[in-house]
Motif scaffolding. Structure first.
Motif, mmCIF file in Angstrom:
data_model
loop_
_atom_site.group_PDB
_atom_site.id
_atom_site.type_symbol
_atom_site.label_atom_id
_atom_site.label_comp_id
_atom_site.label_asym_id
_atom_site.label_seq_id
_atom_site.Cartn_x
_atom_site.Cartn_y
_atom_site.Cartn_z
ATOM 1 N N PHE A 45 -1.705 3.550 5.761
ATOM 2 C CA PHE A 45 -1.387 3.359 4.344
ATOM 3 C C PHE A 45 -1.233 1.873 4.019
ATOM 4 C CE2 PHE A 45 1.586 3.009 0.803
ATOM 5 C CZ PHE A 45 1.034 3.877 -0.134
ATOM 6 N N ALA A 46 -0.508 1.164 4.886
ATOM 7 C CA ALA A 46 -0.282 -0.267 4.651
ATOM 8 C C ALA A 46 -1.585 -1.057 4.745
ATOM 9 C CB ALA A 46 0.726 -0.796 5.666
ATOM 10 N N GLN A 47 -2.457 -0.704 5.717
ATOM 11 C CA GLN A 47 -3.731 -1.407 5.855
ATOM 12 C C GLN A 47 -4.616 -1.207 4.625
ATOM 13 O OE1 GLN A 47 -5.007 0.323 9.589
ATOM 14 N NE2 GLN A 47 -4.509 -1.530 10.739
ATOM 15 N N THR A 48 -4.471 -0.036 4.003
ATOM 16 C CA THR A 48 -5.287 0.257 2.824
ATOM 17 C C THR A 48 -4.779 -0.465 1.576
ATOM 18 O OG1 THR A 48 -5.821 2.451 3.713
ATOM 19 C CG2 THR A 48 -6.174 2.106 1.354
ATOM 20 N N HIS A 49 -3.448 -0.453 1.395
ATOM 21 C CA HIS A 49 -2.884 -0.952 0.141
ATOM 22 C C HIS A 49 -2.302 -2.366 0.244
ATOM 23 C CE1 HIS A 49 -3.300 2.945 -1.870
ATOM 24 N NE2 HIS A 49 -2.928 3.500 -0.724
ATOM 25 N N PHE A 50 -1.882 -2.760 1.447
ATOM 26 C CA PHE A 50 -1.285 -4.098 1.607
ATOM 27 C C PHE A 50 -1.883 -4.765 2.849
ATOM 28 C CE2 PHE A 50 2.072 -0.822 0.753
ATOM 29 C CZ PHE A 50 2.044 -0.901 -0.635
ATOM 30 N N PRO A 51 -3.201 -4.975 2.899
ATOM 31 C CA PRO A 51 -3.863 -5.439 4.129
ATOM 32 C C PRO A 51 -3.417 -6.805 4.618
ATOM 33 C CG PRO A 51 -5.343 -5.558 2.235
ATOM 34 C CD PRO A 51 -4.134 -4.800 1.773
ATOM 35 N N THR A 52 -2.930 -7.670 3.727
ATOM 36 C CA THR A 52 -2.535 -9.015 4.153
ATOM 37 C C THR A 52 -1.023 -9.193 4.212
ATOM 38 O OG1 THR A 52 -2.610 -9.826 1.869
ATOM 39 C CG2 THR A 52 -4.638 -9.993 3.166
ATOM 40 N N SER A 53 -0.286 -8.104 4.051
ATOM 41 C CA SER A 53 1.168 -8.184 4.014
ATOM 42 C C SER A 53 1.767 -8.285 5.411
ATOM 43 C CB SER A 53 1.741 -6.950 3.306
ATOM 44 O OG SER A 53 3.149 -6.916 3.418
#
Length: 326
Positions: A45-53
């Motif tokens: 989920f994070a890689q999809t929506h917040f890839p650079t976070s």
């Protein structure tokens, strides 16, 4: 879902996952599997929506740590040897790419210091290399065999001695990270100054081309492995200096595992470099084109294994990651 909402909703679960990682040996397999499944779902989920976070990096590291704890006692097949050299070491090098860059920059800066110091003070190499070694090298130059130092011992004994010494130096460079990253930086600095001074000395003797062919015939692999070992030491030192979102102990453990894997990966390079130095470097009568070809092939291998292959494995891993939403 906004990032801040995503973090607030799952932060307690991730903290619990950290405790599971630390106590993996005493946690049931079903519990480990459930936690790992939840983590990989959050990571996707994070890689999809917040890839650079930073939260994506955190979840990736936490998932990798739990994966390693789950499979560390798994019975290995012989194929693991191939997997270790062709996937695990390159993947670790990609994660340590910043340490590798810092190690390279420290070494290049120290070489420049050695060059500049020797150009301004002709006696500087004696301070670095010692009077005995410099007097011997000057005698060899006067006798018309400037690279005679590489022909001073029998091939086999020289190979064993050089390889063992180089491997020990690499592990000391790694272990010095226990004394913080600055200790590893000092080892890189001293070796770089030595190389810069030695090469500049031959330049002053009008032997730059011949010395470069001889030194870099084996030195391309040897110096590259030393720089990689420096990255391993920096990874170890940074592990407990900069724990980030982990406890200092867990961060140190992670840095130690990563650094150890990197430094073990340099052993074949030192073995091959020792072989070349013992059996080939002494033959200065070999055609320059042949020696230059060996140097360029060695450089191409280093760039492929430590730069291109890690990046390709990382890209493949990202492409293979599930992109499902919660």
């Amino acid at each position: 879902m906004k990032e801040v909402t995503f973090i607030r909703t799952n932060i307690d679960k991730w903290k619990e996952a950290e405790r599971v990682v630390e106590q993996a040996e005493s946690v049931s397999p079903d519990r480990l599997a459930d936690v790992y499944t939840d983590l990989t779902a959050d990571l996707a989920f994070a890689q999809t929506h917040f890839p650079t976070s930073r939260i994506t990096i955190y979840l990736n590291n936490l998932s990798s740590s739990l994966h390693n704890r789950i499979y560390q006692n798994k019975r290995e097949k012989w194929s693991r040897i191939f997997t270790f050299w062709m996937r695990e070491v390159p993947a670790t090098m990609y994660n340590a790419r910043r340490e590798l860059l810092v190690s390279l920059l420290i070494f290049l800066a120290s070489v420049f210091i050695g060059v500049l110091s020797t150009l301004n003070d002709a006696d500087f190499p004696r301070l670095i290399l010692g009077n005995g070694y410099m007097d011997m090298t000057l005698r060899n130059i006067q006798e018309g065999n400037p690279m005679a130092v590489y022909d001073s011992d029998a091939e086999v004994s020289m190979f064993l001695g050089i390889t063992l010494n180089n491997v020990m130096v690499s592990f000391r460079c790694f272990a010095s990270g226990l004394l913080t990253s600055f200790a590893t930086g000092y080892m890189l600095l001293s070796n770089g100054i030595m190389l810069g001074s030695f090469q500049t000395f031959f330049y002053q003797q009008d032997l730059l081309w011949e010395s470069a062919l001889a030194i870099w015939l084996h030195g391309t692999l040897e110096i590259s492995a030393l720089i990689v070992s420096g990255a391993a030491g920096l990874a170890l030192g940074n592990g407990w200096l900069f724990p980030g979102t982990y406890s200092r102990l867990e961060s140190f453990r992670r840095g130690a595992r990563r650094g150890l894997k990197i430094v073990v990966g340099t052993v074949p390079l030192f073995v091959l470099a020792g072989f070349i130095e013992s059996f080939l470097t002494r033959h200065t009568e070999l055609p320059d084109a042949l020696r230059l070809a060996v140097i360029l092939l060695s450089l191409a291998f280093v760039l492929f294994y430590y730069v291109f292959l890690p990046r390709r494995i990382s890209v493949s891993a990202v492409e293979a990651s599930p992109a499902t939403e919660k």
